[in-house]
Write a protein that holds these residues in place. Structure first.
Motif, PDB file in Angstrom:
ATOM      1  N   GLU A 106       0.858  -1.179   0.000  1.00 54.09           N
ATOM      2  CA  GLU A 106       0.000   0.000   0.000  1.00 54.09           C
ATOM      3  C   GLU A 106       0.898   1.233   0.000  1.00 54.09           C
ATOM      4  N   LEU A 107       0.502   2.235  -0.757  1.00 58.25           N
ATOM      5  CA  LEU A 107       1.284   3.464  -0.842  1.00 58.25           C
ATOM      6  C   LEU A 107       1.163   4.283   0.444  1.00 58.25           C
ATOM      7  N   GLY A 108       2.061   5.248   0.596  1.00 59.46           N
ATOM      8  CA  GLY A 108       2.080   6.101   1.772  1.00 59.46           C
ATOM      9  C   GLY A 108       0.728   6.742   2.075  1.00 59.46           C
ATOM     10  N   PHE A 109       0.356   6.761   3.337  1.00 59.03           N
ATOM     11  CA  PHE A 109      -0.891   7.310   3.851  1.00 59.03           C
ATOM     12  C   PHE A 109      -2.117   6.520   3.380  1.00 59.03           C
ATOM     13  N   GLU A 110      -1.895   5.332   2.802  1.00 60.47           N
ATOM     14  CA  GLU A 110      -2.977   4.427   2.399  1.00 60.47           C
ATOM     15  C   GLU A 110      -2.803   3.056   3.048  1.00 60.47           C
ATOM     16  N   GLU A 111      -1.899   2.934   3.999  1.00 65.36           N
ATOM     17  CA  GLU A 111      -1.497   1.628   4.529  1.00 65.36           C
ATOM     18  C   GLU A 111      -2.468   1.073   5.574  1.00 65.36           C
ATOM     19  N   GLU A 112      -3.756   1.113   5.272  1.00 71.81           N
ATOM     20  CA  GLU A 112      -4.759   0.686   6.242  1.00 71.81           C
ATOM     21  C   GLU A 112      -4.685  -0.812   6.540  1.00 71.81           C
ATOM     22  N   LYS A 113      -4.577  -1.647   5.520  1.00 73.79           N
ATOM     23  CA  LYS A 113      -4.494  -3.102   5.746  1.00 73.79           C
ATOM     24  C   LYS A 113      -3.146  -3.472   6.370  1.00 73.79           C
ATOM     25  N   THR A 114      -2.092  -2.785   5.949  1.00 70.13           N
ATOM     26  CA  THR A 114      -0.769  -3.044   6.531  1.00 70.13           C
ATOM     27  C   THR A 114      -0.786  -2.695   8.008  1.00 70.13           C
ATOM     28  N   SER A 115      -1.345  -1.544   8.352  1.00 67.55           N
ATOM     29  CA  SER A 115      -1.447  -1.131   9.737  1.00 67.55           C
ATOM     30  C   SER A 115      -2.268  -2.133  10.543  1.00 67.55           C
ATOM     31  N   GLN A 116      -3.363  -2.584   9.973  1.00 66.90           N
ATOM     32  CA  GLN A 116      -4.217  -3.571  10.665  1.00 66.90           C
ATOM     33  C   GLN A 116      -3.452  -4.876  10.896  1.00 66.90           C
ATOM     34  N   PHE A 117      -2.699  -5.316   9.913  1.00 65.52           N
ATOM     35  CA  PHE A 117      -1.893  -6.531  10.042  1.00 65.52           C
ATOM     36  C   PHE A 117      -0.887  -6.389  11.188  1.00 65.52           C
ATOM     37  N   ILE A 118      -0.219  -5.246  11.244  1.00 62.81           N
ATOM     38  CA  ILE A 118       0.753  -4.993  12.310  1.00 62.81           C
ATOM     39  C   ILE A 118       0.050  -4.978  13.670  1.00 62.81           C
ATOM     40  N   GLN A 119      -1.089  -4.312  13.747  1.00 65.15           N
ATOM     41  CA  GLN A 119      -1.833  -4.257  15.006  1.00 65.15           C
ATOM     42  C   GLN A 119      -2.231  -5.654  15.481  1.00 65.15           C
ATOM     43  N   ASP A 154       5.315   1.926   3.994  1.00 64.47           N
ATOM     44  CA  ASP A 154       4.732   2.218   2.691  1.00 64.47           C
ATOM     45  C   ASP A 154       5.461   1.480   1.563  1.00 64.47           C
ATOM     46  N   ALA A 155       4.722   1.298   0.478  1.00 63.51           N
ATOM     47  CA  ALA A 155       5.269   0.678  -0.734  1.00 63.51           C
ATOM     48  C   ALA A 155       5.493   1.763  -1.785  1.00 63.51           C
ATOM     49  N   LEU A 156       5.986   1.359  -2.923  1.00 61.85           N
ATOM     50  CA  LEU A 156       6.258   2.285  -4.024  1.00 61.85           C
ATOM     51  C   LEU A 156       5.294   2.032  -5.181  1.00 61.85           C
ATOM     52  N   PRO A 157       5.034   3.065  -6.001  1.00 56.89           N
ATOM     53  CA  PRO A 157       4.176   2.880  -7.176  1.00 56.89           C
ATOM     54  C   PRO A 157       4.985   2.284  -8.336  1.00 56.89           C
ATOM     55  N   ILE A 158       5.480   1.072  -8.122  1.00 58.10           N
ATOM     56  CA  ILE A 158       6.315   0.379  -9.102  1.00 58.10           C
ATOM     57  C   ILE A 158       5.816  -1.059  -9.236  1.00 58.10           C
ATOM     58  N   HIS A 171       6.572  -3.585  -2.747  1.00 63.85           N
ATOM     59  CA  HIS A 171       7.546  -3.355  -1.675  1.00 63.85           C
ATOM     60  C   HIS A 171       8.928  -3.655  -2.243  1.00 63.85           C
ATOM     61  N   LEU A 172       9.349  -2.807  -3.155  1.00 62.06           N
ATOM     62  CA  LEU A 172      10.635  -3.000  -3.810  1.00 62.06           C
ATOM     63  C   LEU A 172      11.707  -2.118  -3.172  1.00 62.06           C
ATOM     64  N   CYS A 173      11.349  -1.525  -2.052  1.00 57.41           N
ATOM     65  CA  CYS A 173      12.257  -0.643  -1.328  1.00 57.41           C
ATOM     66  C   CYS A 173      12.735  -1.282  -0.028  1.00 57.41           C
ATOM     67  N   GLY A 174      12.236  -2.465   0.289  1.00 59.87           N
ATOM     68  CA  GLY A 174      12.657  -3.162   1.501  1.00 59.87           C
ATOM     69  C   GLY A 174      11.795  -2.893   2.715  1.00 59.87           C
ATOM     70  N   HIS A 175      10.700  -2.140   2.553  1.00 60.53           N
ATOM     71  CA  HIS A 175       9.897  -1.836   3.722  1.00 60.53           C
ATOM     72  C   HIS A 175       9.153  -3.054   4.252  1.00 60.53           C
ATOM     73  N   ASP A 176       8.961  -4.080   3.427  1.00 59.51           N
ATOM     74  CA  ASP A 176       8.385  -5.320   3.949  1.00 59.51           C
ATOM     75  C   ASP A 176       9.328  -5.926   4.988  1.00 59.51           C
ATOM     76  N   ALA A 177      10.616  -5.855   4.738  1.00 57.99           N
ATOM     77  CA  ALA A 177      11.598  -6.323   5.715  1.00 57.99           C
ATOM     78  C   ALA A 177      11.698  -5.339   6.887  1.00 57.99           C
ATOM     79  N   HIS A 178      11.581  -4.026   6.600  1.00 54.32           N
ATOM     80  CA  HIS A 178      11.595  -3.007   7.653  1.00 54.32           C
ATOM     81  C   HIS A 178      10.534  -3.313   8.703  1.00 54.32           C
ATOM     82  N   ILE A 179       9.329  -3.673   8.239  1.00 52.79           N
ATOM     83  CA  ILE A 179       8.222  -3.952   9.129  1.00 52.79           C
ATOM     84  C   ILE A 179       8.498  -5.200   9.967  1.00 52.79           C
ATOM     85  N   THR A 180       9.104  -6.191   9.365  1.00 55.71           N
ATOM     86  CA  THR A 180       9.305  -7.477  10.014  1.00 55.71           C
ATOM     87  C   THR A 180      10.455  -7.471  11.024  1.00 55.71           C
ATOM     88  N   MET A 181      11.497  -6.719  10.761  1.00 56.83           N
ATOM     89  CA  MET A 181      12.678  -6.745  11.636  1.00 56.83           C
ATOM     90  C   MET A 181      12.409  -6.370  13.085  1.00 56.83           C
TER      91      MET A 181
END
Length: 117
Positions: A31-44, A82-86, A103-113
């Motif tokens: 999900e792109l920046g400021f749209e990460e509702e499902k990502t936020s819910q997953f983390i919660q 956040d993810a990138l529009p790529i 998530h071609l910027c590594g933020h999927d790993a950022h979240i997990t670490m």
């Protein structure tokens, strides 16, 4: 190697499969920046499972707090979500399922670490 290090290594190995699964789930659902509702819910949901208290900030941001057994130094961990529009062009079972986002910027790993830490 000390007994404490052996215990720490054992705990890390126990977490490994969950961390891989979580990172791949996040990678598949960017999900792109400021749209990460499902990502936020997953983390919660993961934080609730771990009994870690948290607060929501700026709509999708999360601040969690783990207190130690005694007062002492404070350690802060930060992760971008956040993810990138790529387009994700890799051909794996965990490639992005969202057209034009990845998530071609590594933020999927950022979240997990931090979960591993």
């Amino acid at each position: 190697m000390s007994e404490n290090m052996n215990e720490l290594r054992k705990k890390a190995e126990e977490l490994k499969e969950s961390l891989v699964q979580w990172r791949r789930y996040i990678h598949k659902h960017p999900e792109l920046g400021f749209e990460e509702e499902k990502t936020s819910q997953f983390i919660q949901e993961r934080l609730k499972e771990m009994n870690i208290p948290f607060n929501i900030v700026a709509k999708t941001g999360i601040v969690a707090l783990i207190k130690g057994e005694s007062d002492g130094p404070t350690l802060a961990l930060r992760a971008d979500i956040d993810a990138l529009p790529i387009k994700d062009e890799k051909e794996t079972s965990y490639a992005s399922k969202v057209q034009g986002k990845g998530h071609l910027c590594g933020h999927d790993a950022h979240i997990t670490m931090p979960w591993g830490a």
